[in-house]
Scaffold this active site. Structure first.
Site, PDB file in Angstrom:
ATOM      1  CG  ASP A  66     -45.140 -36.265 -64.623  1.00  0.00           C
ATOM      2  OD1 ASP A  66     -45.941 -36.996 -64.028  1.00  0.00           O
ATOM      3  OD2 ASP A  66     -43.906 -36.305 -64.382  1.00  0.00           O
ATOM      4  CG  HIS A 102     -42.490 -43.169 -63.800  1.00  0.00           C
ATOM      5  ND1 HIS A 102     -43.461 -43.601 -62.928  1.00  0.00           N
ATOM      6  CD2 HIS A 102     -42.984 -42.051 -64.380  1.00  0.00           C
ATOM      7  CE1 HIS A 102     -44.502 -42.781 -62.976  1.00  0.00           C
ATOM      8  NE2 HIS A 102     -44.252 -41.835 -63.862  1.00  0.00           N
ATOM      9  CG  HIS A 131     -39.364 -38.534 -65.544  1.00  0.00           C
ATOM     10  ND1 HIS A 131     -39.984 -37.318 -65.742  1.00  0.00           N
ATOM     11  CD2 HIS A 131     -40.234 -39.276 -64.816  1.00  0.00           C
ATOM     12  CE1 HIS A 131     -41.169 -37.335 -65.131  1.00  0.00           C
ATOM     13  NE2 HIS A 131     -41.338 -38.501 -64.571  1.00  0.00           N
ATOM     14  CE1 TYR A 168     -50.288 -43.420 -58.771  1.00  0.00           C
ATOM     15  CE2 TYR A 168     -48.959 -43.202 -60.743  1.00  0.00           C
ATOM     16  CZ  TYR A 168     -49.398 -42.700 -59.536  1.00  0.00           C
ATOM     17  OH  TYR A 168     -48.963 -41.474 -59.104  1.00  0.00           O
TER      18      TYR A 168
HETATM   19 ZN    ZN Z   1     -45.181 -39.856 -63.937  1.00  0.00          ZN
END
Ligand code: ZN
Length: 468
Positions: free
Chosen positions: A330, A242, A279, A133
């Site tokens: 991550d 996410h 997650h 991003y």
């Molecule tokens: Zn992440």
């Protein structure tokens, strides 16, 4: 390697391993033939070594996919471990992480990501899913080439010889009730059309070892109509999001939509095998069952989830329901899969006061490490959009040669290799790492390791001098 040591490119050649992980278990005397495109042409256990074969110096494992990464956060690993005030949590960590995101140039990102890529190869990963991003200039304006930061990541992985699935991220608002981004999120701003255009442009470049899918930052950061626009007629390739990492996010979603995040996603009827829920920490049994019914996978990031105080996933239920599972580095506080698999089970052991929670003796799977490894091998392939992954015909010719001289493996019975590799640490167990029929690491070393480390150190010094 013994034999033809000078050859880094083994496409079109035949390898032979004394043992290799084929069909979910160790098998002896394995012949591995690589085609001219760098994929496995044939994997044949129980075959004597032939005169044409290059003999590997140890047992061979498939490389695994690192299914969730923000490469730039490698520049922040180890630098957020002090609490200056009364309280420190995910949200205060994130504010400090944004400071790093705002400072990185394309050149610095390439230097940081190349160092990460070399470390991930050492850690047994051969493919990276980058949840990307950090797109725009520090002031939020779009680069002349909107993909400049994407190419920095692709160049870094190419420098290291690591496969990359780039996932440009839809990121358009600061929260469920905040229709725009915060000022310090200005480098992330995208809409659905831009994300699709980025994915298509990366694919159209047809670079070796590079593919693309899409990602949605989270339900809080993208409006339902925008997500619908992104995924409608999207075609093949992975879709990552996410979801349910923090309880505050679950509460906000409930308040905004009346449903929990995974419950809301399942209700849209979008989920299928392309979707990867990153997650998914706070999932109810009914939500896990809904994901299982959809074919979607989950990406667990145990070291980061521990570091950020996210909470523990219901791992026994995810495993029991047969949901595809992968792991991700991550925030980059840990950069090897043995540590992630170890922490996956240790979290459950501490919580449930039991041992070997992930093992399934009734199903003939008594080894925690073997069961997790096999699930993550398959789940990681799905997360990277690779229908075949591992030592099987048609899959990319990636492998890890295990170093039996590494201290945790010395004298360990062959059947326990994977157990010791995961649960006896620290070690540096991968002697050679192959990606698409070429050696990326040989004899425990990457050929560009010193130069890549020097560029990384220079970038870090500049970054932290500025940040101070
Ligand atoms: Zn992440």
């Amino acid at each position: 390697m013994s034999g033809d040591d000078a050859t880094a490119d083994l496409r079109g050649r035949v390898l032979w391993a004394p043992r290799a992980w084929v069909d979910g278990r160790w098998q002896a005397s394995v012949r591995l033939a690589i085609d001219a495109q760098g994929r496995w042409a044939e994997i044949a256990p129980g075959v004597a070594v032939g005169p044409d074969a290059l003999r590997l110096d140890g047992p061979a494992l498939p490389g695994l996919v690192d299914a969730h990464s923000h490469a730039f956060q490698r520049a922040f690993a180890g630098l957020a471990e002090r609490r200056e005030g009364e309280h420190d949590d995910f949200w205060s960590w994130r504010d400090r992480m944004y400071g790093v995101a705002l400072a990185l140039t394309p050149q610095a990102l390439r230097a940081v990501a190349a160092q990460l890529a070399v470390e991930l190869l050492h850690g047994g990963y051969t493919q990276l899913c980058e949840f990307h991003y950090l797109h725009h200039e520090p002031d939020g304006s779009v680069h002349d080439d909107p993909l400049e930061m994407s190419w920095a990541l692709a160049d870094a992985c190419a420098d290291a010889g690591l496969g990359l699935t780039l996932l440009p991220v839809l990121y358009e608002r600061a929260g469920f009730a905040q229709p725009t981004l915060r000022a310090d999120q200005r480098r992330f701003a995208t809409d659905a059309a831009q994300v699709r255009a980025m994915r298509d442009a990366v694919r159209a470049a047809r670079r070796p070892l590079l593919d693309a899918g899409v990602a949605i930052h989270s339900l809080r950061a993208a409006a339902p109509a925008s997500i619908a626009r992104l995924v409608e007629d999207l075609g093949d390739g992975p879709i990552h999001i996410h979801v349910a990492e923090q309880t505050a996010e679950v509460d906000d979603c409930l308040h905004s939509t009346g449903l929990r995040p995974i419950e809301w996603l399942a209700a849209q009827r979008w989920l299928d095998a392309r979707w990867q829920l990153v997650h998914a920490t706070h999932a109810t049994p009914a939500e896990i069952d809904a994901v299982a019914a959809s074919g979607a996978g989950v990406v667990l990031c145990p070291a980061t989830e521990a570091n950020l105080g996210d909470g523990l996933p219901d791992l026994p239920r995810w495993l029991a329901r047969g949901v595809p599972i992968s792991v991700g580095s991550d925030s980059q506080v840990t950069r090897d899969w043995p540590s992630e698999l170890r922490l996956l089970d240790y979290g459950q052991r501490l919580h449930l006061r039991q041992r070997n929670v992930s093992a399934a003796p009734a199903a003939g799977e008594p080894s925690t490490a073997a069961r997790l490894f096999e699930r993550v091998r398959v789940g990681g392939g799905a997360a990277a959009g690779q229908p075949r992954w591992g030592l099987e015909a048609g899959a990319r010719a990636d492998l890890l040669v295990v170093d039996g001289a590494d201290a945790p493996l010395l004298g360990v019975p062959a059947a326990n290799t994977l157990d010791a590799l995961v649960f006896s640490s620290p070690g540096r167990p991968f002697r050679d790492v192959m990606v698409a029929g070429r050696w990326s690491l040989r004899g425990g070393r990457h050929p560009e390791e010193a130069a890549i480390a020097a560029r990384f150190e220079r970038a870090m010094r500049e970054l932290w001098a500025v940040a101070d």
